[in-house]
Design an enzyme around this catalytic site. Structure first.
Site, mmCIF file in Angstrom:
data_model
loop_
_atom_site.group_PDB
_atom_site.id
_atom_site.type_symbol
_atom_site.label_atom_id
_atom_site.label_comp_id
_atom_site.label_asym_id
_atom_site.label_seq_id
_atom_site.Cartn_x
_atom_site.Cartn_y
_atom_site.Cartn_z
ATOM 1 N N ASP A 29 0.852 -1.183 0.000
ATOM 2 C CA ASP A 29 0.000 0.000 0.000
ATOM 3 C C ASP A 29 0.889 1.235 0.000
ATOM 4 O OD1 ASP A 29 -2.187 1.631 0.089
ATOM 5 O OD2 ASP A 29 -2.912 0.969 2.042
ATOM 6 N N GLU A 124 -2.557 0.243 -4.325
ATOM 7 C CA GLU A 124 -2.415 -0.944 -3.486
ATOM 8 C C GLU A 124 -2.677 -2.208 -4.279
ATOM 9 O OE1 GLU A 124 -5.289 -1.769 -0.385
ATOM 10 O OE2 GLU A 124 -6.669 -0.283 -1.219
#
Length: 421
Positions: A29, A124
Site C-alpha cells: 500500500d 495498493e
C-alpha cells in the site's frame, strides 16, 4: 505488539523481520499516494499538512498527508470541513494522469517480482510471492526489495504486510503505516487478530459494529468466542459465517491477477545522473528490447509508445506517439522512443531515470502485421522471435543487440545504471 510480530522501519536489516514461513501473500500500500506524488514536484512542502482534492465549495479530499491527518483530515471528507480542521493546509488540485503514470511504474515493479498481482486500486495490490522464493529469497526479503525499488525508482514510500492470507496481509500493512514492513507469522495470526477492534474485520460497517457492540463484542477475540450459529442469527447466515472465519484468520481467497494489462513498460533509475545522449539512447534500446520481449511473451501488441524522462530534481516529463498500427517489435519501439527523447530537447540535461512503455494493447493475433518504417518486417520479426527462443532457453542476457554488447565490452556494462525492471 506481541513477540510473534515484528515491525520493520527503514534502515538496514540483517535478516527477515520475523518468521515468514508459509507467508506467501504480500499487501503493498502506497503511503498517502496522491500527496507523495505531488511532493516529488513540490519538495518544499515536505513536513507540512498537504491536502489533494477539489478546492471548490463542493470539493472533496482525495488524499491527505500524515501531517494533515494529525488534524483529523481524511479522504472523502468535504474540503470545507478539512479547511476548518486544518486552515494552514496547502490544498493541491488532483492530477490523475500523473498518479496513473506513477501507479503503472509501481505495478511494473510488482510484476517484475511475480505475475500474480491483484490490483485493488492505483496505490495498493496483493502479491503472491511463493513462486519467487528460489529466485529472490524469503517473502520478507522480497517485501523489502519492493520497498527499496519503489523508493529508489519513484521517490515515494510504501508499507507492506506479509502474511499467510490476503486478509491478514492487508491488516498488517495498515498497522505498519507509514513506510513500514510487518510480518505476521502463520502461527501468530490469532495473537495478532484477537486484540484488534471488531471494526478491523472486512464486512464490519457502522451498522454491523453497532450490532456487535450491543452484543458486548468489541474485539475480534470476543467475536471469535461466539458460536457461529449465534452470529448467523444476529447478522445473517453469510455475514455471520464470514466474520467468524476471519476472526480465526481463515481466508481461502487466492491472489487473482484478473485485471488485464493496459500497458507494458520498463524503466531504469541510474546510480548517478546521466547527461550523455549516447548512454541514454543505449538505455532506451535496452528497455525497448525488454518491453518488446514482454509484449510477445504476453501475446499483445500496442499502438502507443511513450518515454518517461526524470531529471535530477525529480521533475518528470512524458512524451508519447501513437503508431498507425500495433507493434510488438523492439526495433519499432526503440526508434519511436529515441525520436521522442530527441524531440524532448533534454539531450544535455542530467537524467535520473528513463522509461519506455507501450500502451493501447490488443491481442497480437488480432493486430494487422505492420511494415517497420517502410521495410518488410519479416526479417526483424524472425530475428526477435529467435532471440526470444534463445532467451527462454539460456536466459535474457544470452543474446542482445550489438550496441549493448559493445557497451559491456567497454566497461562494466552499467554506464551508471541502477535498479531497473
Amino acid at each position: 505488539m506481541s513477540r510473534k510480530q515484528q515491525l520493520h522501519r527503514p534502515g538496514p536489516q540483517p535478516g527477515p523481520p520475523a518468521d515468514d514461513t508459509g507467508c506467501g501473500i504480500l499487501h503493498v500500500d502506497m503511503d498517502a499516494f496522491f500527496v507523495s506524488v505531488e511532493l516529488l514536484e513540490r519538495p518544499e512542502l515536505r513536513g507540512r499538512p498537504v491536502v489533494v482534492g477539489g478546492a471548490g465549495p463542493r470539493g472533496v479530499v482525495s488524499a491527505a498527508s500524515y501531517e494533515a491527518r494529525g488534524f483529523g483530515v481524511h479522504s472523502a471528507m468535504p474540503m470545507t470541513r478539512a479547511r476548518r480542521l486544518c486552515p494552514q493546509a496547502v490544498v493541491l488540485p488532483p492530477d490523475h494522469g500523473k498518479y496513473s503514470r506513477v501507479s503503472a511504474a509501481v505495478f511494473e515493479i510488482f510484476r517484475s517480482v511475480t505475475p500474480l498481482v491483484e490490483g485493488l486500486s492505483l496505490d495498493e495490490a496483493f502479491l503472491d510471492v511463493a513462486g519467487a522464493r528460489r529466485r529472490l529469497g524469503r517473502p520478507a526479503v522480497i517485501a523489502q526489495l519492493i520497498r527499496d525499488q519503489v523508493r529508489d525508482q519513484q521517490g515515494i514510500t510504501c508499507s507492506v504486510g506479509v502474511a499467510s492470507t490476503k486478509f491478514v496481509a492487508k491488516l498488517a500493512s495498515t498497522r505498519c503505516k507509514p513506510d513500514g514492513l510487518l510480518v505476521v507469522p502463520a502461527d501468530g495470526v490469532v495473537d495478532f487478530l484477537h486484540p484488534l477492534p471488531v471494526a478491523a474485520l472486512w464486512g464490519v460497517g457502522e451498522r454491523t459494529e453497532q450490532t456487535l457492540t450491543r452484543l458486548g463484542l468489541r474485539t475480534v477475540g470476543q467475536l471469535a468466542q461466539v458460536p457461529p450459529d449465534t452470529l448467523q442469527r444476529e447478522l445473517g447466515n453469510a455475514l455471520g459465517a464470514h466474520l467468524h472465519a476471519l476472526a480465526w484468520g481463515r481466508d481461502p481467497r487466492e491472489v487473482d491477477p484478473h485485471t488485464p494489462d493496459k500497458s507494458i513498460g520498463a524503466e531504469e533509475t541510474f546510480d548517478t545522473d546521466i547527461d550523455d545522449p549516447e548512454v541514454i539512447r543505449r538505455e532506451l534500446l535496452r528497455l525497448a528490447e525488454k518491453v518488446g520481449a514482454r509484449l510477445r511473451e504476453s501475446g499483445n501488441a500496442g499502438r502507443t509508445v511513450s518515454v518517461k524522462l526524470r531529471m535530477a530534481n525529480f521533475k518528470t516529463i512524458t512524451r508519447a506517439r501513437t503508431l498507425s498500427e500495433p507493434t510488438d517489435l523492439a526495433r519499432v519501439i526503440y526508434i519511436t522512443a529515441r525520436e521522442l527523447y530527441e524531440a524532448a530537447g533534454l539531450e544535455r540535461v542530467r537524467l535520473r531515470l528513463v522509461g519506455v512503455r507501450v500502451e493501447n494493447l490488443s491481442p497480437a493475433g488480432e493486430a494487422p502485421r505492420q511494415l517497420a518504417f517502410d521495410e518488410p518486417d519479416n526479417g526483424w520479426r524472425e530475428a526477435e522471435q529467435a532471440m526470444d527462443q534463445v532467451a527462454h532457453r539460456f536466459g535474457r542476457g544470452a543474446v542482445r543487440p550489438a550496441a549493448l554488447v559493445r557497451r559491456a565490452a567497454d566497461g562494466d556494462g552499467r554506464d551508471g545504471r541502477g535498479r531497473g525492471q
